[in-house]
Motif scaffolding. Sequence first.
Motif, PDB file in Angstrom:
ATOM      1  N   LEU A 121      -4.314  -2.222 -17.460  1.00 54.41           N
ATOM      2  CA  LEU A 121      -3.194  -1.567 -18.877  1.00 54.41           C
ATOM      3  C   LEU A 121      -2.674  -0.743 -18.354  1.00 54.41           C
ATOM      4  N   LEU A 122      -3.100   0.691 -18.543  1.00 53.32           N
ATOM      5  CA  LEU A 122      -2.778   2.168 -18.263  1.00 53.32           C
ATOM      6  C   LEU A 122      -2.173   2.277 -16.791  1.00 53.32           C
ATOM      7  N   ALA A 123      -2.425   1.537 -16.359  1.00 51.46           N
ATOM      8  CA  ALA A 123      -2.385   1.537 -14.148  1.00 51.46           C
ATOM      9  C   ALA A 123      -0.895   0.954 -14.613  1.00 51.46           C
ATOM     10  N   PHE A 124      -0.664  -0.151 -15.099  1.00 55.01           N
ATOM     11  CA  PHE A 124       0.350  -0.726 -15.017  1.00 55.01           C
ATOM     12  C   PHE A 124       1.823   0.182 -15.526  1.00 55.01           C
ATOM     13  N   GLY A 125       1.187   0.882 -16.581  1.00 51.45           N
ATOM     14  CA  GLY A 125       2.202   1.788 -17.295  1.00 51.45           C
ATOM     15  C   GLY A 125       2.436   2.435 -16.786  1.00 51.45           C
ATOM     16  N   VAL A 144      -4.674  10.003 -11.822  1.00 46.28           N
ATOM     17  CA  VAL A 144      -3.611   9.868 -10.498  1.00 46.28           C
ATOM     18  C   VAL A 144      -4.046   8.121  -9.428  1.00 46.28           C
ATOM     19  N   SER A 145      -4.771   7.511  -9.100  1.00 46.67           N
ATOM     20  CA  SER A 145      -5.090   5.994  -8.902  1.00 46.67           C
ATOM     21  C   SER A 145      -3.586   5.825  -8.863  1.00 46.67           C
ATOM     22  N   ALA A 146      -3.217   5.230  -9.665  1.00 45.69           N
ATOM     23  CA  ALA A 146      -2.548   5.075 -10.586  1.00 45.69           C
ATOM     24  C   ALA A 146      -1.362   5.021  -9.272  1.00 45.69           C
ATOM     25  N   TRP A 147      -0.863   6.388  -9.492  1.00 43.87           N
ATOM     26  CA  TRP A 147       0.470   7.124  -9.231  1.00 43.87           C
ATOM     27  C   TRP A 147       0.281   7.212  -7.611  1.00 43.87           C
ATOM     28  N   TYR A 148      -1.129   7.093  -7.449  1.00 46.02           N
ATOM     29  CA  TYR A 148      -0.721   7.048  -5.145  1.00 46.02           C
ATOM     30  C   TYR A 148      -0.180   4.947  -5.419  1.00 46.02           C
ATOM     31  N   GLY A 149      -0.603   4.527  -6.302  1.00 45.31           N
ATOM     32  CA  GLY A 149      -0.370   3.184  -5.342  1.00 45.31           C
ATOM     33  C   GLY A 149       1.266   3.108  -6.334  1.00 45.31           C
ATOM     34  N   ALA A 150       1.436   3.222  -7.430  1.00 45.55           N
ATOM     35  CA  ALA A 150       3.093   3.038  -7.599  1.00 45.55           C
ATOM     36  C   ALA A 150       3.871   3.761  -6.547  1.00 45.55           C
ATOM     37  N   ALA A 157     -18.764  -0.751 -11.447  1.00 49.05           N
ATOM     38  CA  ALA A 157     -17.485  -1.788 -12.858  1.00 49.05           C
ATOM     39  C   ALA A 157     -15.887  -0.919 -12.557  1.00 49.05           C
ATOM     40  N   VAL A 158     -15.943   0.108 -13.953  1.00 52.23           N
ATOM     41  CA  VAL A 158     -14.945   1.045 -14.091  1.00 52.23           C
ATOM     42  C   VAL A 158     -14.706   2.166 -12.959  1.00 52.23           C
ATOM     43  N   LEU A 159     -15.472   2.655 -11.981  1.00 51.98           N
ATOM     44  CA  LEU A 159     -15.086   3.179 -10.960  1.00 51.98           C
ATOM     45  C   LEU A 159     -14.757   2.098  -9.524  1.00 51.98           C
ATOM     46  N   TRP A 160     -14.788   0.859  -9.600  1.00 52.09           N
ATOM     47  CA  TRP A 160     -13.883  -0.302  -8.571  1.00 52.09           C
ATOM     48  C   TRP A 160     -12.530   0.275  -9.236  1.00 52.09           C
ATOM     49  N   SER A 161     -12.623  -0.018 -10.349  1.00 48.98           N
ATOM     50  CA  SER A 161     -11.339  -0.530 -11.019  1.00 48.98           C
ATOM     51  C   SER A 161     -10.402   0.895 -10.889  1.00 48.98           C
ATOM     52  N   ILE A 162     -10.208   1.871 -10.776  1.00 48.90           N
ATOM     53  CA  ILE A 162      -9.317   2.677 -10.390  1.00 48.90           C
ATOM     54  C   ILE A 162      -9.915   3.773  -8.828  1.00 48.90           C
ATOM     55  N   THR A 163     -10.438   2.892  -8.321  1.00 50.62           N
ATOM     56  CA  THR A 163     -10.038   3.736  -6.271  1.00 50.62           C
ATOM     57  C   THR A 163      -8.432   3.635  -6.121  1.00 50.62           C
ATOM     58  N   PRO A 164      -8.415   4.234  -5.297  1.00 54.15           N
ATOM     59  CA  PRO A 164      -6.941   4.440  -5.080  1.00 54.15           C
ATOM     60  C   PRO A 164      -6.267   3.054  -4.546  1.00 54.15           C
ATOM     61  N   GLY A 165      -7.671   2.087  -3.954  1.00 56.82           N
ATOM     62  CA  GLY A 165      -6.395   0.659  -3.706  1.00 56.82           C
ATOM     63  C   GLY A 165      -6.154   0.018  -4.729  1.00 56.82           C
ATOM     64  N   ALA A 166      -6.292   0.186  -6.293  1.00 51.63           N
ATOM     65  CA  ALA A 166      -6.477  -0.460  -6.934  1.00 51.63           C
ATOM     66  C   ALA A 166      -5.258  -1.253  -7.768  1.00 51.63           C
ATOM     67  N   VAL A 167      -3.807  -0.516  -7.259  1.00 55.91           N
ATOM     68  CA  VAL A 167      -3.348  -1.172  -8.244  1.00 55.91           C
ATOM     69  C   VAL A 167      -2.404  -3.010  -7.414  1.00 55.91           C
ATOM     70  N   VAL A 168      -3.206  -3.312  -6.156  1.00 54.41           N
ATOM     71  CA  VAL A 168      -3.250  -4.791  -6.173  1.00 54.41           C
ATOM     72  C   VAL A 168      -3.944  -5.761  -6.732  1.00 54.41           C
ATOM     73  N   LEU A 169      -4.552  -4.836  -8.214  1.00 54.08           N
ATOM     74  CA  LEU A 169      -5.840  -5.579  -9.105  1.00 54.08           C
ATOM     75  C   LEU A 169      -4.580  -5.721 -10.712  1.00 54.08           C
ATOM     76  N   HIS A 170      -3.597  -5.963 -10.482  1.00 56.46           N
ATOM     77  CA  HIS A 170      -1.940  -5.917 -11.516  1.00 56.46           C
ATOM     78  C   HIS A 170      -0.890  -6.751 -10.431  1.00 56.46           C
ATOM     79  N   LEU A 171      -1.202  -7.165  -9.489  1.00 55.89           N
ATOM     80  CA  LEU A 171      -0.168  -7.510  -8.452  1.00 55.89           C
ATOM     81  C   LEU A 171      -1.328  -8.695  -8.467  1.00 55.89           C
ATOM     82  N   GLY A 172       0.252  -9.537  -7.649  1.00 51.59           N
ATOM     83  CA  GLY A 172      -0.188 -11.011  -7.451  1.00 51.59           C
ATOM     84  C   GLY A 172      -0.976 -10.983  -5.887  1.00 51.59           C
TER      85      GLY A 172
END
Length: 383
Positions: free
Chosen positions: A35-39, A367-373, A145-160
């Motif tokens: 949710l944070l990354a999608f924000g 930071v990771s979410a910013w990179y993907g976005a 589980a948490v560290l995996w979910s916030i890696t720089p490639g994790a942007v696709v975890l809230h995409l199709g």
Amino acid sequence: MQSTTLAAGLEPRSAFATRVRPALPAVGLYVLFQLLAFGVLWLMSWKADVSPGRFVGAFDANWFTAVADHWYTQPVTIGADGVPQENSLAFFPLYPAFIALLGLLGLPALPAALTVTLLAGCAAAWGLFELGRDFAGPRVGTLLAVLWSITPGAVVLHLGYSESLLVALVAWTLVALGRRQWLLAGGLSVLAGLTRAGAGALVVAVCVAALVAVVRRRDGWRPWVGGLVAPLGLLGYLEYIAVRTGRVDGWFWLQQAWHMSFDFGRFTWIQVREGLTANTSSWITVTALLVIVAVALQLWTWITRMPLAWQVYGTVTVLIALCSSNFFQTRMRYLLPAFVLTVPIALVCAKLPNRVLAILLPVIAVVSAWYGAFLLTIVHLNP
């Protein structure tokens, strides 16, 4: 009889307490960070004056939803240059099959894809928790589980995209291997092989683990079956593409439409070198630095005491991710299934107090979410 009835009534609660409840923090934090990354994606989209919906359903998501709607009816065509045109056969069937299944319930393709991604991500977080807990305790499991979910490639975890489904299947396969459930491990490997080509790393890991068990004469006939069954999903779909294209190397041939091939890391090396030495785009420099960090983490995993199957899976996944040509920005997404890279970090973070983690993890997530976005909204690239 009364005591038997009482025991039967308490059994589901006991199962929930021992199997599900311990994983809830890991799954809950996974959802919170998504949710944070999608924000962050929404804010970056607002800055770019574009609806975030445009990015949620773009790039690979378009292909997956097209397969869900029409299956593999697109004919194979060849351009004037002799190179095959982009074709839906390059996208493995399990993820779009789940999308189509939700479509039968009346859910449109894109919302269905996002639902599958979310549910698969939760299953992956649970599986990684179990994996880490079996290895070094529940705190490490949650952090894994948490560290995996916030890696720089994790942007696709809230995409199709299908990475969350692949990681869910890989995590639970490795859990099954650790608990010597060979038939379950083989069956999950079949499903992983129908999800992404990167499941080849899992197949190798399962086969190596099965071979070790056979040599040591452990668990009877089960390792034989698990190891022999594991490649069937991947090989079955590659054979289907071979029939459709009339070529034994059909899937690899279709990748030429995206100028993709296995080049032993030459393209990645050139991009890293230019990203660090030439006057290139900022995202290339950032990605080059992240690739170097990934290589360093890979070396760190080799000196960390982990199960052989984990080491094999992680190493092969990294090799696949870094040895493919073209689309340098996708390196972090290709490395997302290599969650083994986060194990040494999870072991270190487990020693930190909660107040430190409460600051450190959200900062990494932002930071990771910013990179993907940034790749999606500013550079307009497939992450």
